[in-house]
Every structure is written in structure tokens, then in C-alpha cells.
Design an enzyme around this catalytic site. Structure first.
Site, PDB file in Angstrom:
ATOM      1  N   GLU A 180       0.834  -1.208   0.000  1.00 30.89           N
ATOM      2  CA  GLU A 180       0.000   0.000   0.000  1.00 30.89           C
ATOM      3  C   GLU A 180       0.864   1.251   0.000  1.00 30.89           C
ATOM      4  OE1 GLU A 180      -3.048  -0.410   2.949  1.00 30.89           O
ATOM      5  OE2 GLU A 180      -3.424  -2.479   2.372  1.00 30.89           O
ATOM      6  N   HIS A 405     -17.575 -10.828   5.728  1.00 31.02           N
ATOM      7  CA  HIS A 405     -16.328 -10.122   6.027  1.00 31.02           C
ATOM      8  C   HIS A 405     -15.605 -10.780   7.186  1.00 31.02           C
ATOM      9  CE1 HIS A 405     -13.867  -6.527   7.497  1.00 31.02           C
ATOM     10  NE2 HIS A 405     -13.359  -6.891   6.344  1.00 31.02           N
ATOM     11  N   GLU A 407     -12.277  -9.899   9.021  1.00 30.63           N
ATOM     12  CA  GLU A 407     -11.047  -9.162   9.333  1.00 30.63           C
ATOM     13  C   GLU A 407     -10.319  -9.978  10.393  1.00 30.63           C
ATOM     14  OE1 GLU A 407      -9.291  -6.187   8.312  1.00 30.63           O
ATOM     15  OE2 GLU A 407      -7.946  -7.361   9.571  1.00 30.63           O
ATOM     16  N   GLU A 476      -4.982  -6.726   2.364  1.00 33.49           N
ATOM     17  CA  GLU A 476      -3.647  -6.971   2.918  1.00 33.49           C
ATOM     18  C   GLU A 476      -3.270  -8.405   2.549  1.00 33.49           C
ATOM     19  OE1 GLU A 476      -6.244  -6.038   5.247  1.00 33.49           O
ATOM     20  OE2 GLU A 476      -5.933  -4.083   4.343  1.00 33.49           O
ATOM     21  N   GLU A 494      -6.728  -6.839  -2.677  1.00 33.41           N
ATOM     22  CA  GLU A 494      -6.265  -5.466  -2.582  1.00 33.41           C
ATOM     23  C   GLU A 494      -4.782  -5.517  -2.959  1.00 33.41           C
ATOM     24  OE1 GLU A 494      -6.950  -1.955   0.678  1.00 33.41           O
ATOM     25  OE2 GLU A 494      -5.900  -3.740   1.318  1.00 33.41           O
ATOM     26  N   GLU A 500      -9.556   3.729  -0.279  1.00 35.28           N
ATOM     27  CA  GLU A 500      -9.725   4.113   1.127  1.00 35.28           C
ATOM     28  C   GLU A 500      -8.726   5.171   1.590  1.00 35.28           C
ATOM     29  OE1 GLU A 500      -9.290   0.043   2.371  1.00 35.28           O
ATOM     30  OE2 GLU A 500      -7.336   0.409   3.259  1.00 35.28           O
TER      31      GLU A 500
END
Ligand code: NOJ
Ligand code: CA
Length: 695
Positions: A180, A405, A407, A476, A494, A500
């Protein structure tokens, strides 16, 4: 999946060592691409160290570069090799992508397998396997079964890429955790990755060397485009490339593990990932290249009819804007049953097939910035204001699928232990896609997102998910290396600075040139979950100090420029309701029959035309950096027998990414293959065009 044509490798052995390459080496074998433009040669130096050279036509792309390995508890493999055997063959097939940027993929190459053995009593063996395609070169090391050795513990791989000039390079730092970063543009000799330490991100970073992550893309002064990456990263550490600015040399540096004290451990026999060099005269040729997927194994899952490629809405942007929270304790929780139902209604009314809900499960009070993250998320317990079953039921009634989702907050062992439980819950509810996340430093300490231990974790998640008919969109993530060919449930990821960052980063967000670089770097690796399509570009009144640094038409164009079978429609619905340009998002598909890059220069602009899978409709996306540009787009790729209704979504006359991003115009006309469309892209602007066949 249909296989069209499989001409089995034509095999003709070659056992001779051929002429001299230079004073200090002898060529073991030379091999050309099917159209003969690219050649690769493998040589042994005088002291028996293997190396290679790559040429495009008569230009050197990779000058004499060497190979070596360092091991734990064994001496390095470097010099003292002899060639035992050299075998050549060729291969040609067509295979079909179940979803993707095209349907049919041509896989054609010539290959060379060189068997080496050390000229010592031990006589350790290593094979080097080269495949030369019309769009580049792939090679890997194969360690065969051999006497007295069961496994190898690799401290590092030293694969060199010696450049033939000080090329213009688009690079991000060699970060062992995340991708990123903003891309930098510099001469190769000016790469300074260490100056990028301490950069802002949701994941923490580890940048040990002046190195770069891959894909790293370059343009020579003669205008040749080259991109370096790897394919089929399986049970091995990810590769970064160390930069020697003085000698114009890159050398592999595998991602390590401080915990284990080595980088890779494998049982014999095994092969490394392919080291790839994509080569193209045009920048766009890199995007059209299939080298990375072709260097992966064929589809192991067969058809995956349970996965629906889709555009999806979500309870997501709210959290990045700060209008709602993931956690429940704040009193401003985003993931409520009612909000999910409202979004399902919106999706259903607009032909969007999916909804992502983040912050639905307990644990978000303790997910980021804490050391003790093990056991915090359980992936099955909803917050009290979120009725998971009811949301799923309501979605099904409205034709909208929930995307789960997970995380993990990089507490990887916790996730590993819960994987079956979490996927069983999904299976019981008929949920077929999950967005995973690995924010933060990996637990256990000393592991990195791109080390072998994590490579294996990400693969285990993918394989386990496949058993439960689940597709994975990882954030990630491990970098994309074409695994989607083998596991088509690897739908997107991603692994770049996504949208974002524009909502919260203090560094001004992604500049207008971001996607014009990403298209020629990160996107070469595979599909991206970027979340394009923000309409409220100023982010007012939610975020006074942030904005999206492109125009509205640029945001629309990203649905075509970015390749992904899942594309988010992320903005708060109030900014889409009643907006005429939203029609483009309703219309644009996510999987394609074929794709063509109409123009492009790295970091400047790119225009891509894609034909919808299963129809004659075409869509064009064109984006520019901070500079305005005019293009004449010839439509000669259209079917000359047909007429099309063109809707052109373009920058308004006064549009500008910085101070007037929302200005747009919509123009409609009937066109055919002899037509040309004139485009004027604003600074940071773009254009999105739908070309619907008139029946
Ligand atoms: C980072 C991901 O990129 C983002 O999309 C997500 O909302 C957060 N992690 C929370 O999981
Ligand atoms: Ca992220």
C-alpha cells in the site's frame, strides 16, 4: 472449462554444450519465443556458476546475470556446476477463463530444461527451466529428488536481473508486509526505497533494504517496456528485488521470517515460483500479456457456478469517512440490520448483485493497535443490532447476495483455528464470497505477510474456501501471482493503495497519476478490489481535509480500466440517487469476452476497451494523470455489421481534479465501426463509454 487445442510438447533432446557466449562463459542452451523476437540463453561461467541473458530482437534486455542459493546447514549452490542434459520442447494450447478480462487465453511457448549437477563428490543437482513466450520470459529452479537430501532450508535465493540501461522505473519499496505505497517514478539509479520507511498505512511495514516490490515496471530510453514479477508463488517466500543503483542490477531478496531464522523450507522435489520478465514494445502490451496466468497450473476447481461475478454495495465507506464505526461500543455502529436492508433495497433497485457488511461481528473494539489480538474475532458472533440470518434472507428475497467479512487483524492462528467454523456458518446460510483482511503486524511476531509461512496460510484459506464453495477477496493479501488460473475462487484482492486512502490519509491521498501507474504495475499481477466510483469527490461534509483526486468521469472509467470480477459501488447511496451518471455503473459489466488497450503511457494515461462476456456490448474507460489530454478513439474493433448506441460520460468543460471534480457531460449518439469518438480529458480526468448493440 473447455480446452480448445492442446498440441503436446514436441520434444527434441539436445545434449551438447554449444558455442561460447563470452570469454568467461559457455552457453548451455538458447531458446527463442514462437515469433522469434525474444531469446533467452543459459550459460555457465568458467567456474561453473549458472547465469542467463535475455534479448528482444537485437537489444539486450537482461545482460549476463547469475544464479545462486544460500542454505542453512549446507554450503551455497553457486559455482562448480556442470550441465548434464539440456532438453527443448514447445507447447501450444488455448484455455478458457471462467471469468476475467477475456474468455480465451493463448498459451504458447518454447521451453528449455537444463539439468545441472555440481562437479563434487556430493554432486548436488538443480534444474533450471526456461519458458519463452511472445510476451516475455519465465524461469524457475527445480530441485529434483537426490541422494542424501530430503529437504532444503533456504537462507536466500540470489537471482540477478542485470539491466542494460538506466531505465525509467515505476516502483514501490520492497516491503515485506504490504503493497500500500504510492508509486515512485525515477531512473533506476535513483531508486531509494529506504526513504519510504515510516509511511502511513493500516498495516505496519517492514522495509529492510533498498529493494522494490514486484511487479516493477520499466521503460528503456529506446521505448521498450519491461516488467518484473513472479508467477505461481506456492509454498515459498515472496520475492522482493534488491537494487544496486551503481551496477544497474537487481537481485532477489526473499521475504524472511525472524521467528524461524530461514526463508524457505521444502521437501524435495520442489520448484520455485517462476521469475517473470514481461516485454513489450507498447506499454499497453504489458496489460494485454497473459504471461503470469500462463505460468500457473490449470484450473483445479473446474466450473464454479456458485460464484457470481458482481458489483456490490456495502457498509464500508461510512467507516472510512468516519460517519459510522465498525465497533458497537461507539454508539454509532454501521452494521445494523436496518442499514443492511436499506442497502439491499438500493442494490436490488439498481441491478447490483452483492452487499458487503463490515463490522458485523464482535471484536472491533479491540482490533487495531493492540498487541493481544489473538482470539478477538470469532467470525460467527454478530453484534446485537445485526441479525445475520435476517439480512441474508432479505437479500435472497431481493436477489442480492451477502459478501461475508473476515477481518483477522493479522491474528493468523486465530483465523486458522476458526476457518472451518466460519466457513460452515457461511455454507449453512448460502454465502459464497468472503472479503478477508490482515491489518497490522502478523502474529506470531517475526512473520511477515509475504513470507513462506503466510504464503501457505493464504493458500490454505483459498483451498479450504473452495471446499465450502466460497470465493475469496483478500485485503492486505499475499501478492497476486496468477493463482486465479488454478484456483478461480481467488477472485480479487487489494495489495495496493486503494480508494480508502483518499478518505483518511494525511498525505493528500492518491494523486491523479495513481491509476495510470497501477494499470501498468500492480494490475499486471491480477484483479484488484480498488473500490472505484466515488461520486461525492470532495468528501464534504464528512472529511474536510481529504478528497478524491480525480474527476467523476475518471471514477466511472475505472470500472473498465480495472480488471476484477467484483467491483464495489462504495459511495453513500445519497450521492448516487438521481445522479444521471450512475447509469454507467448500472450498465457496466464485470467480466469480459475480450479486452484491448487502445492507448497508454505508464503514469500518464490509458484507454481500455472491453467487450462484455456473452454479448456484443463494448465499454471503454480512459483515464489521465494531472495533465489534460485529447484522444481520437477509433472504433474499428466493433463489428462492422452492427450499429451501437454510444453513451459518452465525459469531463465537463471546466472539470479539474483539484477544484471542480464533479463536472461532467453525457452525450448520446449512434455509431458504428467506422466512427471515431473525440475525447477531451480534464486534468485528473477521464471518460467512460458504453456502446450497446442496437438490435
Ligand atoms: C483494510 C481494508 O483494506 C478495508 O477495506 C477494510 O475496511 C479494513 N481493513 C477493515 O477490515
Ligand atoms: Ca488495505
Amino acid at each position: 472449462m473447455k480446452r480448445f487445442h492442446l498440441s503436446l510438447a514436441v520434444f527434441f533432446g539436445m545434449f551438447l554444450l554449444i558455442a561460447c557466449q563470452s570469454n568467461h562463459s559457455k552457453t548451455i542452451g538458447t531458446l527463442s519465443s514462437p515469433e522469434k523476437n525474444i531469446t533467452a540463453s543459459l550459460f555457465l561461467t568458467d567456474d561453473g556458476q549458472p547465469g542467463y541473458l535475455v534479448k528482444y530482437k537485437n537489444t539486450t534486455v537482461i545482460d549476463s546475470s547469475l544464479f545462486a542459493f544460500d542454505f542453512k546447514d549446507a554450503k551455497p549452490m553457486k559455482s562448480g556446476f556442470m550441465a548434464k542434459d539440456v532438453a527443448f520442447s514447445n507447447y501450444s494450447e488455448r484455455w478458457e477463463m471462467p471469468w476475467g478480462e477475456k474468455r480465451e487465453v493463448k498459451n504458447e511457448y518454447n521451453e528449455m530444461l537444463v539439468q545441472l549437477a555440481e562437479d563434487t563428490i556430493e554432486g548436488r543437482m538443480m534444474n533450471i527451466h526456461f519458458k519463452v513466450f511472445d510476451d516475455g520470459v519465465g524461469f524457475r529452479f527445480e530441485f529434483p529428488q537426490q541422494k542424501g537430501k530430503d529437504d532444503l532450508t533456504i537462507l536466500d535465493e540470489h537471482t540477478q536481473f542485470k539491466l542494460a540501461g538506466d531505465h525509467t522505473t515505476w516502483w514501490i519499496p520492497g516491503d515485506w508486509d504490504i503493497y500500500e505505497h504510492l508509486y515512485n517514478t525515477s531512473r533506476f539509479s535513483e531508486i531509494d526505497a529506504l526513504s519510504k520507511r515510516g509511511h502511513e498505512s493500516l498495516a505496519q511495514t517492514h522495509i529492510p533494504e533498498n529493494a522494490v516490490n514486484t511487479p516493477v515496471t520499466m521503460r528503456t530510453d529506446e521505448g521498450l517496456h519491461i516488467s518484473f514479477h513472479e508467477a505461481n508463488l506456492t509454498d515459498y517466500a515472496g520475492m522482493t528485488l534488491k537494487i544496486d543503483t551503481e551496477n544497474l542490477l537487481m537481485e532477489s531478496e526473499l521475504v524472511g521470517s525472524d521467528r524461524l531464522g530461514y526463508k524457505v523450507k521444502r521437501q524435495l522435489p520442489f520448484a520455485t515460483p517462476w521469475r517473470t520478465i514481461q516485454i513489450s514494445e507498447s506499454a499497453g502490451g504489458l496489460i494485454e500479456s497473459d504471461l503470469i496466468v500462463n505460468l500457473n497450473e490449470p484450473n483445479k476447481l473446474g466450473d464454479i457456478p456458485w460464484f457470481t461475478p458482481m458489483k456490490y454495495v456495502g457498509i464500508w465507506w461510512d467507516m472510512h469517512l468516519g460517519t459510522k464505526t465498525w465497533d458497537y461500543a461507539s454508539g454509532n455502529h454501521g452494521a445494523t440490520t436496518q442499514y443492511a436492508k436499506d442497502l439491499i433495497d438500493f442494490a436490488s433497485e439498481n441491478g447490483l448483485r452483492g452487499i458487503l457488511v463490515e463490522g458485523w461481528n464482535t471484536g472491533w473494539e479491540h482490533w487495531i493497535g493492540f498487541e493481544d489480538r489473538e482470539g478477538v474475532f470469532d467470525f460467527v458472533t454478530p453484534y446485537p443490532d445485526y441479525d445475520l440470518k435476517e439480512v441474508v434472507r432479505y437479500g435472497k428475497e431481493k436477489g442480492v447476495d451477502l459478501i461475508m467479512h473476515h477481518e483477522t487483524s493479522a491474528a493468523v492462528r486465530t483465523y486458522d483455528q476458526q476457518l472451518d467454523t466460519a466457513f460452515k456458518l457461511m455454507q449453512s446460510l448460502g454465502i459464497h464470497a468472503v472479503k478477508t483482511g490482515y491489518v497490522g503486524k502478523i502474529i506470531p511476531k517475526g512473520e511477515y505477510h509475504h513470507g513462506q509461512w503466510m504464503v501457505n496460510h493464504y493458500r490454505k484459506v483459498l483451498e479450504t474456501a473452495a471446499q465450502y464453495n466460497i470465493a475469496v477477496n483478500a485485503h492486505e493479501p499475499i501478492k497476486a501471482t496468477g493463482i486465479r488460473r488454478t484456483y478461480p475462487n481467488a477472485i480479487a484482492r487489494e495489495g495496493l493503495r486503494g480508494q480508502e486512502f483518499n478518505a483518511w490519509s494525511a498525505d493528500g491521498g492518491n494523486p491523479p497519476e495513481h491509476l495510470p501507474i497501477v494499470a501498468f504495475t500492480r494490475m499486471l499481477a491480477g484483479p484488484i478490489d480498488f473500490t472505484p466510483g466515488i461520486f461525492n469527490l470532495t468528501l464534504k461534509p464528512h472529511k474536510e481535509n481529504n478528497q478524491i483526486n480525480t474527476t467523476l468521469a475518471h471514477q466511472l472509467a475505472l470500472y473498465v480500466v480495472i480488471n476484477s470480477p467484483v467491483q464495489m459501488v462504495p459511495d453513500l447511496t445519497q450521492y448516487y440517487e438521481g445522479h444521471p451518471a450512475f447509469q454507467f455503473i448500472r450498465d457496466v459489466p464485470v467480466i469480459w469476452e475480450q479486452s484491448k488497450v487502445l492507448n497508454g503511457e505508464i503514469g500518464d494515461f490509458v484507454t481500455i476497451a472491453r467487450r462484455e462476456r456473452g454479448s456484443n456490448n463494448w465499454f471503454i474507460g480512459s483515464i489521465t494523470d494531472e495533465n489534460p489530454r485529447n484522444f481520437s478513439i477509433k472504433l474499428d474493433f466493433l463489428d462492422s455489421e452492427k450499429k451501437y448506441q454510444a453513451i459518452v460520460y465525459k469531463d465537463g468543460k471546466t472539470a479539474h481534479w483539484a477544484n471542480n471534480p464533479g463536472a461532467y457531460d453525457i452525450e448520446e449518439k449512434v455509431i458504428g465501426s467506422a466512427s471515431t469518438i473525440e475525447l477531451s480529458l480534464a486534468p485528473g480526468g477521464g471518460a467512460a463509454i458504453s456502446l450497446m448493440e442496437i438490435k
